[in-house]
Design an enzyme around this catalytic site. Structure first.
Site, PDB file in Angstrom:
ATOM      1  N   GLU A  37      24.672  48.782  48.786  1.00 19.50           N
ATOM      2  CA  GLU A  37      25.211  47.645  49.535  1.00 19.50           C
ATOM      3  C   GLU A  37      24.205  47.120  50.560  1.00 19.50           C
ATOM      4  O   GLU A  37      24.085  45.924  50.763  1.00 19.50           O
ATOM      5  CB  GLU A  37      26.530  48.028  50.221  1.00 19.50           C
ATOM      6  CG  GLU A  37      27.690  48.247  49.260  1.00 19.50           C
ATOM      7  CD  GLU A  37      28.053  46.986  48.478  1.00 19.50           C
ATOM      8  OE1 GLU A  37      27.693  45.879  48.908  1.00 19.50           O
ATOM      9  OE2 GLU A  37      28.677  47.107  47.415  1.00 19.50           O
ATOM     10  N   CYS A 193      31.331  31.313  39.757  1.00 24.17           N
ATOM     11  CA  CYS A 193      31.639  30.319  40.792  1.00 24.17           C
ATOM     12  C   CYS A 193      30.462  30.240  41.766  1.00 24.17           C
ATOM     13  O   CYS A 193      30.582  30.486  42.955  1.00 24.17           O
ATOM     14  CB  CYS A 193      32.925  30.687  41.518  1.00 24.17           C
ATOM     15  SG  CYS A 193      33.571  29.319  42.502  1.00 24.17           S
ATOM     16  N   CYS A 203      35.130  29.902  33.407  1.00 24.12           N
ATOM     17  CA  CYS A 203      35.788  30.676  34.463  1.00 24.12           C
ATOM     18  C   CYS A 203      37.203  31.093  34.054  1.00 24.12           C
ATOM     19  O   CYS A 203      38.011  30.239  33.657  1.00 24.12           O
ATOM     20  CB  CYS A 203      35.847  29.841  35.748  1.00 24.12           C
ATOM     21  SG  CYS A 203      36.647  30.718  37.103  1.00 24.12           S
TER      22      CYS A 203
HETATM   23  S1  SF4 Z   1      37.314  27.019  38.131  1.00 25.35           S
HETATM   24 FE1  SF4 Z   1      36.325  28.950  38.652  1.00 25.35          FE
HETATM   25  S2  SF4 Z   1      34.148  28.444  38.806  1.00 25.35           S
HETATM   26 FE2  SF4 Z   1      35.287  26.509  38.915  1.00 25.35          FE
HETATM   27  S3  SF4 Z   1      35.551  26.189  41.108  1.00 25.35           S
HETATM   28 FE3  SF4 Z   1      37.385  27.232  40.358  1.00 25.35          FE
HETATM   29  S4  SF4 Z   1      36.989  29.394  40.737  1.00 25.35           S
HETATM   30 FE4  SF4 Z   1      35.028  28.341  40.855  1.00 25.35          FE
END
Ligand code: SF4
Length: 321
Positions: A37, A193, A203
């Site tokens: 970490e 993300c 995602c």
């Molecule tokens: S869909 Fe997934 S990658 Fe796109 S903004 Fe939302 S959390 Fe982030």
């Protein structure tokens, strides 16, 4: 409930897609996780991997590191960057030996009380080493939560208590699953993300993401530029430190003067290293903090100084404890 669904979905994705990183392997101890970490702060995984393995091969337990001088920690840190982290890890090892009989403590308050261990690192160790339920909030998690839950394009200025509360609300009740969810959020933030171009099409949270549902507005505000390294004081510090790392014992100022032409910048960098406790002045020379000749059996094989009396001369070492 959407919150827990978010965590469950993230965990399922993590089970299938998590990178195979050695500090995540079953049976890896708290010390190894703490080291990972600290190393991973501000440093990419690919650079941390060899350094982490070498560090733990030499110091598999906190007591081993605590027994060596700070100079050895700085040497082992090598070119990982931000070398004060090496001192922090050693300070941590000393405290663990003195306060906790050489075992990384399990309690969050005890972890937070270790030198150099902040809110993020303490919770990461408590969650990933001991399976406790704590919100583990790094930059990636803040951004993921800001987008998926709050519908904001980015996390904005750090507001630690609010971040912790917002992330804690997403965690499953079961501590082990909460720790798994924390790891999953971190991985999603690091791989999917991402800051500039989130990979929403890949995602697993896309169908429940508030930011995506709102039509995905581009992040506002100035884009952060990467810090310049070439020609910056950081580069000069690195070059000075490299000379000291490769030398066992004091290095005369004249030799350090050769590494950089700009006198003022070189002097500033050297003074900064001294202020940070990484380097100590000794007369007209400099040594890494606490540098001394180790017994031969404790020296790394590639830097062994044979014979018990080599440390006596001022040119090869300064005995300090
Ligand atoms: S869909 Fe997934 S990658 Fe796109 S903004 Fe939302 S959390 Fe982030």
């Amino acid at each position: 409930m959407v919150d827990k669904e978010l965590a469950s979905t993230a965990i399922r994705w993590f089970d299938e897609n998590a990178r195979d990183l050695p500090w995540r392997a079953p049976g890896v101890g708290a010390w190894a996780i703490l080291v990972s970490e600290v190393m991973l702060q501000q440093t990419p995984v690919v650079r941390v991997l060899p350094a982490w393995r070498a560090w733990l091969a030499r110091w598999p337990e906190p007591a081993a590191l605590a027994a060596d001088p700070p100079a050895e920690a700085i040497r082992m840190w090598g070119r990982l960057g931000y070398p004060r982290r090496a001192l922090r890890l050693r300070g941590c090892a000393v405290a663990i030996v003195e306060r906790h009989d050489g075992q990384v403590p399990t309690g969050l308050d005890e972890l937070l009380a270790l030198p150099g261990v902040g809110a993020y690192t303490a919770r990461a160790v408590a969650a990933f080493a001991y399976g406790q339920r704590h919100p583990v909030v790094d930059t990636n998690v803040r951004r993921l939560v800001a987008r998926a839950v709050a519908g904001e394009p980015d996390a904005g200025p750090a507001t630690r208590p609010a971040d912790l509360v917002a992330t804690a609300e997403l965690l499953p009740v079961d501590p082990a699953r909460a720790a798994r969810a924390s790891a999953a959020f971190m991985e999603l933030g690091a791989l999917v993300c991402v800051a500039r171009t989130p990979r929403c099409a890949d995602c697993p949270l896309a169908s429940m993401c508030a930011w995506r549902a709102s039509g995905r507005t581009a992040p506002e505000g100035p884009t952060r530029r990467p810090q310049r390294y070439a020609g910056a004081d950081r580069q000069v510090r690195g070059m000075l430190l490299a000379v000291l790392r490769e030398t066992t014992g004091p290095v005369h100022r004249d030799r350090l003067d050769l590494v950089w032409d700009d006198d003022a910048q070189r002097a500033r960098a050297l003074a900064g290293l001294v202020d940070d406790g990484l380097v100590e002045p000794v007369g007209g020379s400099y040594v890494l903090a606490g540098d001394r000749i180790l017994p031969v059996d404790r020296q790394p094989a590639d830097r062994r100084v044979p014979g018990p009396r080599r440390a006596a001369g001022p040119e090869v070492g300064t005995e300090r404890t």
